[in-house]
Scaffold this motif. Sequence first.
Motif, PDB file in Angstrom:
ATOM      1  N   ARG A 108       0.853  -1.123   0.034  1.00  0.00           N
ATOM      2  CA  ARG A 108       0.026   0.080  -0.012  1.00  0.00           C
ATOM      3  C   ARG A 108       0.989   1.216  -0.150  1.00  0.00           C
ATOM      4  N   VAL A 110       0.642   5.133   0.656  1.00  0.00           N
ATOM      5  CA  VAL A 110      -0.142   6.110   1.493  1.00  0.00           C
ATOM      6  C   VAL A 110       0.525   7.466   1.460  1.00  0.00           C
ATOM      7  N   ALA A 111      -0.198   8.583   1.202  1.00  0.00           N
ATOM      8  CA  ALA A 111       0.235   9.829   1.231  1.00  0.00           C
ATOM      9  C   ALA A 111       0.461  10.223   2.487  1.00  0.00           C
ATOM     10  N   LYS A 115      -3.916   9.381   3.140  1.00  0.00           N
ATOM     11  CA  LYS A 115      -4.615   8.554   2.124  1.00  0.00           C
ATOM     12  C   LYS A 115      -4.175   7.833   1.199  1.00  0.00           C
ATOM     13  N   GLU A 117      -3.109   6.056  -1.651  1.00  0.00           N
ATOM     14  CA  GLU A 117      -2.874   6.354  -3.069  1.00  0.00           C
ATOM     15  C   GLU A 117      -2.748   5.359  -4.152  1.00  0.00           C
ATOM     16  N   GLU A 118      -1.922   4.158  -3.842  1.00  0.00           N
ATOM     17  CA  GLU A 118      -1.898   3.162  -4.677  1.00  0.00           C
ATOM     18  C   GLU A 118      -1.747   1.857  -3.857  1.00  0.00           C
ATOM     19  N   SER A 163      -3.893   2.724  -8.855  1.00  0.00           N
ATOM     20  CA  SER A 163      -3.750   4.101  -8.320  1.00  0.00           C
ATOM     21  C   SER A 163      -5.092   4.772  -8.202  1.00  0.00           C
ATOM     22  N   SER A 164      -5.129   5.678  -6.901  1.00  0.00           N
ATOM     23  CA  SER A 164      -6.574   6.006  -7.007  1.00  0.00           C
ATOM     24  C   SER A 164      -6.351   7.436  -8.073  1.00  0.00           C
ATOM     25  N   ALA A 165      -5.389   8.193  -8.520  1.00  0.00           N
ATOM     26  CA  ALA A 165      -5.459   8.998  -9.160  1.00  0.00           C
ATOM     27  C   ALA A 165      -5.789   8.457 -10.820  1.00  0.00           C
ATOM     28  N   GLY A 169     -10.444   5.611  -6.240  1.00  0.00           N
ATOM     29  CA  GLY A 169     -10.296   4.987  -5.019  1.00  0.00           C
ATOM     30  C   GLY A 169     -11.261   3.820  -4.949  1.00  0.00           C
TER      31      GLY A 169
END
Length: 190
Positions: A108, A110-111, A115, A117-118, A163-165, A169
């Motif tokens: 995982r 995480v930013a 959050k 992210e991927e 990835s979320s981007a 999500g």
Amino acid sequence: MRRERPAGPSSDVFTEIARSGYYPDIVTAGLRDALADEDVLAHVVHHEPTFERDEIRRHMTVLVMTPSRVVLVHTDEHPPDDLLPKPYTSTTSEAVSIHRIRSVVVTRMVATSGKLEEAVVTIGWGAVSHLDLEPAQCSDPDCDADHGYTGNLTGDDFSLRLSSAADGGAAVERLLEFARRLSAATSGTA
């Protein structure tokens, strides 16, 4: 004659394939054949465009867990070649027994905000391994002897990164849920 698929997870995967618009007939045919009428317990559909010089190529991965197997379906677009003078699409399926799964690796990203992210899920069953070698070193900074090589051998049968981007999500969460279900199935606690 094929039996009709019930509503639920089995129909959801076929709905997602159709929604992608990426050769839904051939992807669906490849998955139906590989499923051999087993029910779908969990799935991930990942449609990914790639850029190659002046062209866009697309790839789709469908990852499915049934009560007894993990089924992977890969579909790719190809440029013309010596054997096929027109652009073409290929779909390949692989079915692996749940009992053959040796590892489920989840990473995982995480930013700093916390959050997600991927996520990357790597599934190993011993068919493909990846070997990383580097020159071996000793602790003496003045030593110039050849100490041979050291390295790592890791299972690398299948990896999927979302990835979320790029994928959203919900897609990342679906991949993590797939990994949880597969981990439970391979531990015998499913």
